[in-house]
Design an enzyme around this catalytic site. Structure first.
Site, mmCIF file in Angstrom:
data_model
loop_
_atom_site.group_PDB
_atom_site.id
_atom_site.type_symbol
_atom_site.label_atom_id
_atom_site.label_comp_id
_atom_site.label_asym_id
_atom_site.label_seq_id
_atom_site.Cartn_x
_atom_site.Cartn_y
_atom_site.Cartn_z
ATOM 1 N N GLY A 175 0.610 -1.140 0.079
ATOM 2 C CA GLY A 175 0.067 -0.083 0.055
ATOM 3 C C GLY A 175 0.728 1.249 -0.020
ATOM 4 O O GLY A 175 0.511 2.367 -0.760
ATOM 5 N N ASP A 176 2.126 1.305 1.113
ATOM 6 C CA ASP A 176 2.728 2.477 0.732
ATOM 7 C C ASP A 176 3.517 2.659 -0.583
ATOM 8 O O ASP A 176 3.503 3.806 -0.729
ATOM 9 C CB ASP A 176 3.790 1.961 2.030
ATOM 10 C CG ASP A 176 3.240 2.504 3.421
ATOM 11 O OD1 ASP A 176 3.096 3.441 3.951
ATOM 12 O OD2 ASP A 176 2.918 1.349 4.076
ATOM 13 N N SER A 177 4.038 1.542 -0.867
ATOM 14 C CA SER A 177 4.883 1.548 -2.256
ATOM 15 C C SER A 177 3.982 1.747 -3.511
ATOM 16 O O SER A 177 4.420 2.727 -4.289
ATOM 17 C CB SER A 177 5.643 0.064 -2.639
ATOM 18 O OG SER A 177 6.307 -0.213 -1.558
#
Length: 403
Positions: A175-177
């Site tokens: 999700g962050d990436s």
């Protein structure tokens, strides 16, 4: 060791990275790999507490090495954003920058007096990438949000794992990436728009919306046909054969769900009649008998080694491959030939190998030019000196806790 020349497409651009942990720093890594000068602003140690981005201590096992990847091609300066002196330094840095990245909770920059209105008044050409859990607007904007929460809200977690178990997560912070990657994409689009308008803009990248972007046709499938995607383990329902199959000495992934490819798989297995069997003759038929077909293929693979199955797949041109771990990547000749991995000389760990910059550009190739900064604020004299601060100024700011 001489650093590689900066041949990247973004050479000459300056990025100020205020973010911490994963999403903001990964956006900075992508821009830095493509040639931008990335100045990472880290909190100094205050009241005996160690400063710096918490990513400095993240990683698996005893060796915390994630920092070495996510902070390559960056310079580190320190600034306490909670005090006016530190905020003033960031304003001065942002006035020299093309892009500023932040992934704080919405409203935080505004609370510190360095919101977009202030920064863009100083520098109208500035592009500000804001990565957050729910975006800068809407009823959830002020909620705290981490990558896993964005994965859940965006639909990812609901469809990952086995149906009879709780939702699974990937082994990486996807999700962050994704939010960082979309933030980078938005920054590049904003750079192009700036060429026409002369003005910067804000890039709003929400974790949950970044995940939503890769959810394929999940929403219209429900809206039109009432289909709700659920967890299905290692297969995609109705897409067969495409699975991991057992061998004598391991597992092997085969993807042969297209008609012509399936016929080649049947020939490789010595069972060409399966290709014309009414049970498996086309995509719909195979999808409706997915478990039955996977069982037939598994009965064949488990009597052979991975190498034997791979040889057959290569001979008959069937898309397939082994399940790689780090040792496999380090030993693989294709990784080597493509330069997918790169060795970086670091002060703390010596020479280490990590993923190379990506994607590959033929005319302006990206590079890993410098290792991650070892010490918080190690570039203070260089970067702040360019702003006109003297050694005496830096000493006073250090003594006050501002840097």
């Amino acid at each position: 060791m001489t650093a590689p020349a900066n041949t990247g497409a973004l050479a000459g651009l300056r990025v100020v990275e205020l973010g911490q942990l994963i999403a903001g720093p990964f956006c900075g890594q992508l821009l830095g790999d493509m040639g931008a000068e990335v100045i990472k602003v880290e909190p100094p140690g205050v009241d005996g507490k160690r400063g710096g981005d918490p990513m400095r201590d993240w990683g698996r096992g005893d060796a915390k090495l994630w920092w070495e990847v996510v902070s390559r091609n960056k310079k580190s300066v320190s600034a306490n954003l909670r005090v006016p002196e530190g905020q003033h330094l960031v304003r001065r840095l942002a006035a020299t920058a093309d892009i500023l990245i932040e992934n704080f909770k919405p409203g935080t920059l505004e609370k510190w007096g360095i919101g977009p209105d202030v920064l863009m008044a100083d520098n109208p050409r500035l592009i500000i990438v804001r990565v957050s859990g729910y975006g800068q607007t809407g009823p959830y904007a002020e909620r705290a949000g981490f990558g896993g929460i964005g994965e859940a809200m965006g639909g990812w977690r609901a469809i990952v794992g086995d149906a009879d178990r709780p939702p699974s997560r990937m082994g990486v912070s996807i999700g962050d990436s994704l939010a960082a990657t979309y933030g980078c994409m938005g920054a590049l689009a904003a750079l192009h728009a700036r060429e026409r308008t002369g003005k910067g803009q804000i890039v709003d990248s929400a974790l949950y919306e970044a995940v939503l972007q890769v959810m394929e046709s999940l929403i219209p499938e429900y809206q039109v046909a009432g289909t709700i995607r659920e967890r299905s383990g290692s297969v995609l329902p109705g897409i067969a054969p495409s699975n991991v199959y057992p061998c004598k000495d391991g597992e092997y992934l085969i993807g042969a769900n297209q008609d012509a490819v399936f016929a080649r798989l049947c020939a490789a297995m010595g069972q060409p009649e399966l290709a014309t069997d009414p049970r498996f003759v086309d995509h719909v038929a195979r999808g409706s008998r997915q478990v039955e077909l996977d069982t037939i293929i598994a009965e064949w693979t488990k009597t052979r080694t991975v190498a034997e199955v791979e040889a057959a797949m290569l001979r008959y041109s069937v898309p397939a491959g082994t399940i790689y771990h780090a040792p496999d990547m380090l030993a693989d000749p294709h990784f080597a030939a493509r330069g997918a991995l790169v060795e970086v000389e670091t002060e703390r760990w010596g020479k280490i190998t990590m993923q190379n910059s990506f994607p590959k550009l033929s005319g302006t190739p990206s590079t890993v030019r410098t290792p991650a900064p070892t010490r918080v604020g190690e570039s203070n004299a260089e970067v702040y000196g360019e702003l006109g601060l003297t050694d005496g100024d830096l000493a006073a700011l250090t003594a006050s806790g501002a840097i």
